[in-house]
Design an enzyme around this catalytic site. Structure first.
Site, PDB file in Angstrom:
ATOM      1  N   HIS A   1      -0.260 -11.987   0.377  1.00 16.67           N
ATOM      2  CA  HIS A   1      -1.086 -10.936  -0.223  1.00 16.67           C
ATOM      3  C   HIS A   1      -1.458 -11.232  -1.678  1.00 16.67           C
ATOM      4  O   HIS A   1      -0.607 -11.234  -2.549  1.00 16.67           O
ATOM      5  CB  HIS A   1      -0.311  -9.607  -0.142  1.00 16.67           C
ATOM      6  CG  HIS A   1      -1.147  -8.393  -0.387  1.00 16.67           C
ATOM      7  ND1 HIS A   1      -0.669  -7.108  -0.206  1.00 16.67           N
ATOM      8  CD2 HIS A   1      -2.437  -8.233  -0.790  1.00 16.67           C
ATOM      9  CE1 HIS A   1      -1.620  -6.242  -0.511  1.00 16.67           C
ATOM     10  NE2 HIS A   1      -2.699  -6.895  -0.868  1.00 16.67           N
TER      11      HIS A   1
ATOM     12  N   TYR B   1       0.838  -1.209   0.000  1.00 14.89           N
ATOM     13  CA  TYR B   1       0.000   0.000   0.000  1.00 14.89           C
ATOM     14  C   TYR B   1       0.876   1.265   0.000  1.00 14.89           C
ATOM     15  O   TYR B   1       1.526   1.579   0.991  1.00 14.89           O
ATOM     16  CB  TYR B   1      -0.943   0.027   1.208  1.00 14.89           C
ATOM     17  CG  TYR B   1      -1.910  -1.138   1.259  1.00 14.89           C
ATOM     18  CD1 TYR B   1      -2.369  -1.754   0.094  1.00 14.89           C
ATOM     19  CD2 TYR B   1      -2.376  -1.633   2.472  1.00 14.89           C
ATOM     20  CE1 TYR B   1      -3.251  -2.828   0.135  1.00 14.89           C
ATOM     21  CE2 TYR B   1      -3.258  -2.702   2.522  1.00 14.89           C
ATOM     22  CZ  TYR B   1      -3.683  -3.296   1.345  1.00 14.89           C
ATOM     23  OH  TYR B   1      -4.543  -4.358   1.395  1.00 14.89           O
TER      24      TYR B   1
HETATM   25  P1  NAD Z   1     -13.416   0.178   1.144  1.00 12.33           P
HETATM   26  O1  NAD Z   1     -14.558  -0.517   0.517  1.00 12.33           O
HETATM   27  O2  NAD Z   1     -13.239   0.062   2.600  1.00 12.33           O
HETATM   28  O3  NAD Z   1     -13.491   1.704   0.676  1.00 12.33           O
HETATM   29  C1  NAD Z   1     -12.534   2.621   1.059  1.00 12.33           C
HETATM   30  C2  NAD Z   1     -12.858   3.980   0.460  1.00 12.33           C
HETATM   31  O4  NAD Z   1     -14.067   4.468   1.025  1.00 12.33           O
HETATM   32  C3  NAD Z   1     -11.791   5.020   0.789  1.00 12.33           C
HETATM   33  O5  NAD Z   1     -11.763   5.981  -0.256  1.00 12.33           O
HETATM   34  C4  NAD Z   1     -12.346   5.649   2.062  1.00 12.33           C
HETATM   35  O6  NAD Z   1     -11.787   6.922   2.272  1.00 12.33           O
HETATM   36  C5  NAD Z   1     -13.813   5.693   1.744  1.00 12.33           C
HETATM   37  N1  NAD Z   1     -14.696   5.704   2.935  1.00 12.33           N
HETATM   38  C6  NAD Z   1     -14.554   5.064   4.112  1.00 12.33           C
HETATM   39  N2  NAD Z   1     -15.589   5.302   4.924  1.00 12.33           N
HETATM   40  C7  NAD Z   1     -16.440   6.121   4.248  1.00 12.33           C
HETATM   41  C8  NAD Z   1     -17.691   6.695   4.548  1.00 12.33           C
HETATM   42  N3  NAD Z   1     -18.301   6.487   5.709  1.00 12.33           N
HETATM   43  N4  NAD Z   1     -18.273   7.465   3.604  1.00 12.33           N
HETATM   44  C9  NAD Z   1     -17.682   7.675   2.407  1.00 12.33           C
HETATM   45  N5  NAD Z   1     -16.486   7.149   2.050  1.00 12.33           N
HETATM   46  C10 NAD Z   1     -15.879   6.374   2.973  1.00 12.33           C
HETATM   47  O7  NAD Z   1     -12.104  -0.351   0.386  1.00 12.33           O
HETATM   48  P2  NAD Z   1     -10.610  -0.629   0.825  1.00 12.33           P
HETATM   49  O8  NAD Z   1      -9.998   0.509   1.556  1.00 12.33           O
HETATM   50  O9  NAD Z   1      -9.939  -1.122  -0.400  1.00 12.33           O
HETATM   51  O10 NAD Z   1     -10.724  -1.881   1.807  1.00 12.33           O
HETATM   52  C11 NAD Z   1     -10.595  -1.782   3.193  1.00 12.33           C
HETATM   53  C12 NAD Z   1      -9.280  -2.342   3.693  1.00 12.33           C
HETATM   54  O11 NAD Z   1      -9.254  -3.758   3.523  1.00 12.33           O
HETATM   55  C13 NAD Z   1      -8.020  -1.844   2.972  1.00 12.33           C
HETATM   56  O12 NAD Z   1      -7.622  -0.590   3.475  1.00 12.33           O
HETATM   57  C14 NAD Z   1      -7.061  -2.961   3.274  1.00 12.33           C
HETATM   58  O13 NAD Z   1      -6.561  -2.821   4.587  1.00 12.33           O
HETATM   59  C15 NAD Z   1      -7.957  -4.194   3.202  1.00 12.33           C
HETATM   60  N6  NAD Z   1      -7.975  -4.817   1.857  1.00 12.33           N
HETATM   61  C16 NAD Z   1      -7.168  -5.873   1.620  1.00 12.33           C
HETATM   62  C17 NAD Z   1      -7.119  -6.459   0.362  1.00 12.33           C
HETATM   63  C18 NAD Z   1      -6.196  -7.620   0.112  1.00 12.33           C
HETATM   64  O14 NAD Z   1      -5.573  -8.105   1.034  1.00 12.33           O
HETATM   65  N7  NAD Z   1      -6.077  -8.105  -1.090  1.00 12.33           N
HETATM   66  C19 NAD Z   1      -7.904  -5.962  -0.672  1.00 12.33           C
HETATM   67  C20 NAD Z   1      -8.763  -4.909  -0.404  1.00 12.33           C
HETATM   68  C21 NAD Z   1      -8.792  -4.342   0.862  1.00 12.33           C
END
Ligand code: NAD
Length: 316
Positions: free
Chosen positions: A121, A56
């Site tokens: 990952h 990230y």
């Molecule tokens: P998400 O669906 O959580 O969306 C995140 C986005 O939504 C960001 O732009 C954030 O600022 C925004 N957001 C958060 N809360 C909000 C709200 N209440 N209103 C409006 N916008 C809002 O997607 P993500 O960040 O990709 O996934 C969450 C976490 O999961 C990642 O940060 C990561 O730690 C993990 N993840 C891991 C993998 C993997 O291991 N392959 C893949 C995806 C995500």
């Protein structure tokens, strides 16, 4: 904040987990001040689980999270940290040598002596047989060395989880992290939950907002969804707004409703987002979901329900 047990690990994770990919500037720039304030507010409101990866922002997220956790000034045992290995901005490398080196690099960036969970990952980009025969055995050695407490695997296609879990000794993989498969537009993870439970594997579900699809401001430029899926989510968000509702709140509550999922990892980069998402969880446990609007949104999304996108290399 509700705590949920993660499989057989004994870890009790907050139902809302803090996804730290936004701290790597993945969804736009985030200042150090905002990063620290977001983590601090999350912890204050009961979030004890923080997830990051060396990938990230090309290590930026790990460094930012490390600083912010240190600034909390609380005992290490009060928070749970997961990071990942095998995926880097330079590319994928799931070799034993690379993942063994990777944890030391991650611990230095996070300023920690151990992480609670180390996850391979996005394993669909590697050889799944290498994950089984080389990567996971290397992670077991890291477990024995006390650098990690539990082992996980992450990926988008759901079939990679059973491929690996069916081939490793029971109890070797403690956790799976699935993303974009338990949100209003795609709930395909549900079918795998009984199997994961039978294996005693803990389940973390990430991206309840479908990486920005289920937000008023919409997804980032790089989002891999089809134009059709993006358009349907945009229409759903607009419908909510017109009716004085917030699509992100509905999406959080939808994902949090399934208690077989130990933590719903949502990416956050501001105090405001932390407060809104925690409030969504509180409202769910006190008042319940807005079933009427949810079903209206599900109708709008029906034509694209469970539509996903390709990820990884074809396995032979
Ligand atoms: P998400 O669906 O959580 O969306 C995140 C986005 O939504 C960001 O732009 C954030 O600022 C925004 N957001 C958060 N809360 C909000 C709200 N209440 N209103 C409006 N916008 C809002 O997607 P993500 O960040 O990709 O996934 C969450 C976490 O999961 C990642 O940060 C990561 O730690 C993990 N993840 C891991 C993998 C993997 O291991 N392959 C893949 C995806 C995500």
């Amino acid at each position: 904040m509700e705590l949920r047990t993660l499989g057989n690990t004994g870890l009790k994770l907050s139902s809302v987990g803090f996804g730290a990919s936004p701290l790597g500037n993945v969804f736009g720039p985030v200042s150090e001040k905002d990063a620290n304030a977001s983590v601090s507010e999350a912890f204050r409101l009961g979030i004890n689980f923080f997830d990051t990866s060396p990938y990230y922002g090309g290590t930026v997220s790990e460094k930012a999270l490390g600083k912010a956790l240190k600034a909390l000034g609380v005992p290490r045992s009060e928070y749970i940290v997961s990071t990942k290995c095998g995926r880097y901005v330079e590319g994928f490398d799931f070799s034993a040598e690379r993942v063994t080196r990777s944890i030391d690099e991650s611990l230095a960036r996070l300023q920690l002596d151990y992480v609670d969970i180390l996850q391979c990952h996005d394993i669909e980009f590697g050889s799944l047989d290498q994950i089984v025969t080389e990567t996971i055995p290397a992670l077991q050695k890291l477990k024995e060395a006390g650098k990690i407490r539990f082992i996980g695997i992450t990926g988008l296609p759901l079939e990679v989880f059973s491929y690996v879990l069916d081939r490793v000794p029971p109890g070797t993989v403690d956790v799976i992290l699935s993303y974009c498969h338990y949100s209003i537009n795609d709930s395909t993870l549900e079918d795998l939950l009984p199997y994961l439970k039978s294996k005693g594997v803990g389940v973390i579900s990430a991206s309840p907002l479908a990486m920005g699809l289920l937000t008023e401001s919409g997804p980032p430029e790089w989002h891999p969804a089809s134009p059709e899926l993006k358009a349907a989510c945009k229409a759903a968000a607009a419908y909510c707004k017109e009716n004085g509702k917030n699509i992100s709140k509905l999406a959080m509550q939808y994902s949090l409703s399934n208690k077989d999922i130990s933590s719903v990892l949502v990416g956050m980069n501001s105090v405001e987002q932390v407060e809104i998402n925690v409030a969504s969880a509180t409202e769910l446990s006190t008042v319940g979901k807005d079933e009427k609007t949810l079903s209206e949104i599900e109708d709008i999304l029906k034509p694209v329900k469970n539509q996903t996108w390709p990820s990884g290399i074809q396995q032979s």
